[in-house]
Each structure stands twice: as C-alpha cells, then as structure tokens.
Enzyme design. Structure first.
Site, PDB file in Angstrom:
ATOM      1  CE  LYS A   1     -20.966 -66.323  29.640  1.00 28.61           C
ATOM      2  NZ  LYS A   1     -21.896 -66.670  28.559  1.00 28.61           N
TER       3      LYS A   1
ATOM      4  NE  ARG B   1     -23.539 -65.400  21.337  1.00 30.81           N
ATOM      5  CZ  ARG B   1     -23.728 -65.476  22.659  1.00 30.81           C
ATOM      6  NH1 ARG B   1     -23.704 -64.384  23.403  1.00 30.81           N
ATOM      7  NH2 ARG B   1     -23.940 -66.631  23.245  1.00 30.81           N
TER       8      ARG B   1
ATOM      9  CG  HIS C   1     -27.067 -69.023  23.991  1.00 28.81           C
ATOM     10  ND1 HIS C   1     -27.172 -69.527  25.271  1.00 28.81           N
ATOM     11  CD2 HIS C   1     -26.905 -67.679  24.136  1.00 28.81           C
ATOM     12  CE1 HIS C   1     -27.058 -68.519  26.156  1.00 28.81           C
ATOM     13  NE2 HIS C   1     -26.903 -67.404  25.481  1.00 28.81           N
TER      14      HIS C   1
ATOM     15  NE  ARG D   1     -24.821 -73.360  26.772  1.00 27.88           N
ATOM     16  CZ  ARG D   1     -25.714 -73.579  25.807  1.00 27.88           C
ATOM     17  NH1 ARG D   1     -25.833 -74.764  25.248  1.00 27.88           N
ATOM     18  NH2 ARG D   1     -26.490 -72.597  25.391  1.00 27.88           N
TER      19      ARG D   1
ATOM     20  CE1 TYR E   1     -10.703 -34.569  39.592  1.00 27.37           C
ATOM     21  CE2 TYR E   1     -11.648 -36.739  40.049  1.00 27.37           C
ATOM     22  CZ  TYR E   1     -10.540 -35.924  39.857  1.00 27.37           C
ATOM     23  OH  TYR E   1      -9.289 -36.458  39.939  1.00 27.37           O
TER      24      TYR E   1
ATOM     25  CB  CYS F   1     -12.603 -40.028  42.109  1.00 26.87           C
ATOM     26  SG  CYS F   1     -13.217 -38.571  42.969  1.00 26.87           S
TER      27      CYS F   1
ATOM     28  CG  ASP G   1      -7.865 -44.308  41.916  1.00 29.93           C
ATOM     29  OD1 ASP G   1      -7.914 -45.248  41.113  1.00 29.93           O
ATOM     30  OD2 ASP G   1      -7.247 -43.248  41.700  1.00 29.93           O
TER      31      ASP G   1
HETATM   32  C1  LIG Z   1     -23.046 -67.226  29.086  1.00 35.79           C
HETATM   33  C2  LIG Z   1     -23.677 -68.362  28.429  1.00 35.79           C
HETATM   34  C3  LIG Z   1     -24.462 -69.274  29.175  1.00 35.79           C
HETATM   35  C4  LIG Z   1     -24.860 -69.035  30.620  1.00 35.79           C
HETATM   36  O1  LIG Z   1     -26.054 -68.283  30.632  1.00 35.79           O
HETATM   37  P1  LIG Z   1     -26.749 -67.816  32.002  1.00 35.79           P
HETATM   38  O2  LIG Z   1     -27.900 -67.004  31.554  1.00 35.79           O
HETATM   39  O3  LIG Z   1     -25.727 -67.004  32.716  1.00 35.79           O
HETATM   40  O4  LIG Z   1     -27.130 -69.043  32.744  1.00 35.79           O
HETATM   41  C5  LIG Z   1     -24.908 -70.413  28.538  1.00 35.79           C
HETATM   42  N1  LIG Z   1     -24.624 -70.632  27.227  1.00 35.79           N
HETATM   43  C6  LIG Z   1     -23.917 -69.769  26.478  1.00 35.79           C
HETATM   44  C7  LIG Z   1     -23.670 -70.075  25.041  1.00 35.79           C
HETATM   45  C8  LIG Z   1     -23.431 -68.600  27.042  1.00 35.79           C
HETATM   46  O5  LIG Z   1     -22.748 -67.744  26.293  1.00 35.79           O
END
Ligand SMILES: *Cc1c(COP(=O)(O)O)cnc(C)c1O
Length: 383
Positions: free
Chosen positions: A40, A137, A167, A220, A266, A312, A314
């Site tokens: 992602k 969530r 998660h 994951r 600045y 700044c 850029d």
């Molecule tokens: C982003 C995400 C992950 C990855 O987590 P890490 O801590 O980067 O390994 C796994 N599962 C879900 C649902 C996430 O949103």
C-alpha cells in the site's frame, strides 16, 4: 521502463534488500504458509510495482494494498498474483474489483447485500471477512453478525469466501496483554464460522516475528520487508537482520560564502556568526523533506553537516565546514563513509514513526531502482 529526471534529488530503492528481507521471512515461517507483501501507499514510498515484483520473486504469494485504485494500478501493470484490498471499497465498485479479480475486505452485512447487485452474473468476488478484535477500525465485532456474513457470502454466487483476518494494535510493544486479548477474541470470532476459509491471517511484521501461534496460514509483511523495525522496542527482538531499502540523495546546486551576521532562508531565523560556506540543496517540504527538519544533519564527503534556516518548499541550505563544488553528492538518508543517517533517526527527530517518514517522500522525488547491484529502472511520476 527508463524515464529520465532532470533534478538532482532522488530516492534509491535497493530491490536486492527487499528480496533479501522477504526471503529471510520465507525461511523463518513454515513452508506451507502464504506470505503477503503489503505494498500500500506506493510500497511505503518505495514503488509498489517494483517492490511487488521483487517480493514475488523472493517467494511472496500474494499482495495487499489499502484501496481499489492501488490494486487496479498493479493489475494494469501486469501483476497476476492475488491482491487483497485491506480498506473499504464502495459497494458500487464491487463489479470492478471482480472484473480485475481483486479480493476485498468485508466488514458489513449491508455492504454485502448492496454489493451483490453490482457483481456481474458470471463473476464472483473473492472476499476476506475482517474481524475487529480491538483495533477499532474495520471489522465484525459480534458473533451473530459474522455468522450472518458467512451465510450471505456462501448463499450467493457473487462472492467467494477466500479468507478471514484481523489486525493487531500493539504487536510491536513489549507488553503483550492487549495483544493476547485480541488474539483470544479472534479465536472466538473464528469459531463462529461453520468452516475456516482457505486463508486465515492476522500477523503484520511485528506479530510475525514474535508470535508463531498467530501465523495461522498466512502473514502480512509490511515495514520489515522495507528493512525497518516495526518499533524501536522491537529492534532487540528481530529474529534476523533487516536491510534498509531506501536511501535519499541530492546534489549541491549552489555554494557561496556569507559574511558574519548574514542570514539564511525565510524569516531570516538563521544568522552566521562568522564567515561561513553555505550550500543550497534542491529538496524541500514539497518532497516530504519537511520544515521540522531544519537542524537535521546530512552527509557530504563522509561528514555530517547541519541544515540551517527554514526548509523551503523546494530547497534547503546546509552549512559546510569548507568549500565543496556544485554537483557534490549529498546523502539525506543512507550511508556515506563512516556516517549513516537512518530513517529511524529522522523519525525520532520528527517524533513520529519510520513508517511515516518513508511514506511522506512525495511522488515528485524520482525513484531509482537497483537490482543485482545495478540500476534496473527509474520512475519519475512527472515525465
Ligand atoms: C499496513 C498493514 C499491514 C502491514 O503492517 P507492518 O507493520 O507494516 O508489517 C498488515 N495488515 C494490515 C491490515 C495493514 O493495514
């Protein structure tokens, strides 16, 4: 795909390190387990497509992204492995997801009922049931709701039940009490299903490192694939060394000597107290090199030197200990000689997490991809 860039600021992505990090995790987990590479947010700023390709080469069986757009982009570039969208998609877009064979996260029975009508008769959308075990969530929290979800999915040819997941909110913290609560809740919600779907998964990087019981049959992998520790506490607990994949570079575009009392940038907040050499770098807050990085050190010629004055949009300025010519290489993140500025150092300075630092490097910064030690491709979102 080699596109050029005409501005001397770039992020270098070492795909060999991505490969090694994924391969090391594949060795660490059981052979029958499926590794999901989380790409992602443009692969945490590293380039989703290139990271995905490399992770697949290293043994990742599937991918995850946050939004439908990210998944479609990968399909359009030719990625064929299963892709799960971890976030919500509109019910009205369920047909598009099915058309691209993209798996979606389901957490509401109203959504299931609405989405069904958008899925063409000959298609079936792969879905993963999400359990909210304490993250607060997305996800089902109630036994009855999850039972109903399973029924709705199984009685309709529009859906295929592919997975069930949750998660963890605190997998990267030393204290495991909340983690254990979430784990127990997940087991309880799983038991509400009449049978387990092919993929049951719960572990992000931190949980994968620490809790074998939460591997189920897939993990994951996000942050540690990019070579970064999920938290400072976790560094001591890593089962294998991680290799940071991203470094950030620029070159001096202007050098001048200023008099004592002269100011820089600045607000004229920085004043030289003696005659000083000042270099201008072509990177600023629009690149994700944010204003709070005033005072941060960069590495030139193996020596740390401070950013002076405000950053700044850029550009920013650095105080040199002596003259260096235009074109001199500057390392903002990475190693040069004996010195290293890590993503974690930047995160600590900004009082944030390493995840945010890498995701914030904006699309204006070209990415140079290295594989087997040499440049494989360059991506410049502008050209
Ligand atoms: C982003 C995400 C992950 C990855 O987590 P890490 O801590 O980067 O390994 C796994 N599962 C879900 C649902 C996430 O949103």
């Amino acid at each position: 795909m080699v596109s050029a860039f005409y501005r001397d600021t770039w992020a270098e992505i070492n795909l060999d390190h991505i490969y090694d990090n994924v391969f090391a995790m594949k060795q660490y987990i059981r052979e029958d387990m499926k590794l999901c590479a989380v790409v992602k947010a443009n692969g945490y700023g590293h380039g989703a497509f290139e990271v995905a390709q490399t992770a697949i080469e290293a043994g990742a069986e599937w991918l995850a992204v946050a939004f439908l757009d990210e998944a479609v982009a990968l399909r359009k570039k030719g990625i064929q492995v299963p892709i799960l969208i971890l976030g919500a998609i509109r019910a009205g877009d369920a047909g598009l997801a099915a058309e691209y064979d993209i798996s979606v996260t389901v957490f509401s029975n109203e959504w299931l009922q609405e989405a069904e009508s958008y899925i063409p008769n000959n298609a079936s959308l792969p879905v993963h049931i999400k359990c909210d075990t304490g993250m607060g969530r997305l996800g089902y929290r109630e036994i009855e709701q999850i039972k109903r979800a399973e029924q709705l999915i199984k009685q309709s040819s529009a859906f295929t039940l592919e997975g069930c997941f949750t998660h963890f909110a605190t997998a990267d913290e030393i204290d495991t009490e909340y983690y254990e609560k979430q784990y127990a809740k997940f087991i309880e919600l799983l038991s509400a299903l009449s049978e387990l779907p092919p993929l049951v998964h719960s572990s992000n990087s931190a949980s994968s490192f620490r809790f074998e019981k939460a591997w189920f049959n897939g993990i994951r992998l996000g942050i540690s694939m990019y070579g970064l520790s999920p938290s400072p506490e976790m560094k001591e607990l890593l089962p294998y060394p991680l290799k940071e994949a991203l470094t950030l570079h620029t070159k001096i575009v202007n050098v001048k000597q200023i008099e004592a009392g002269a100011s820089v940038s600045y607000g004229a907040t920085y004043q030289a107290d003696k005659q000083e050499w000042i270099a201008t770098l072509p990177i600023g807050y629009a690149d994700g090199w944010i204003r709070k990085l005033s005072g941060q050190e960069v590495i030139i010629d193996g020596i740390r030197m401070p950013i002076v004055g405000r950053v700044c949009m850029d550009q920013c300025m650095v105080r040199l200990p002596k003259y260096y010519p235009v074109g001199t290489h500057v390392t903002l993140i990475g190693k040069d000689g004996k010195e290293k500025v890590s993503v974690d150092e930047i995160a600590e300075r900004l009082q944030t997490i390493n995840y945010e630092v890498i995701c914030s490097i904006s699309s204006r910064v070209p990415r140079v991809f290295k594989r087997n030690g040499s440049v494989q491709s360059v991506s410049n979102s502008l050209l």
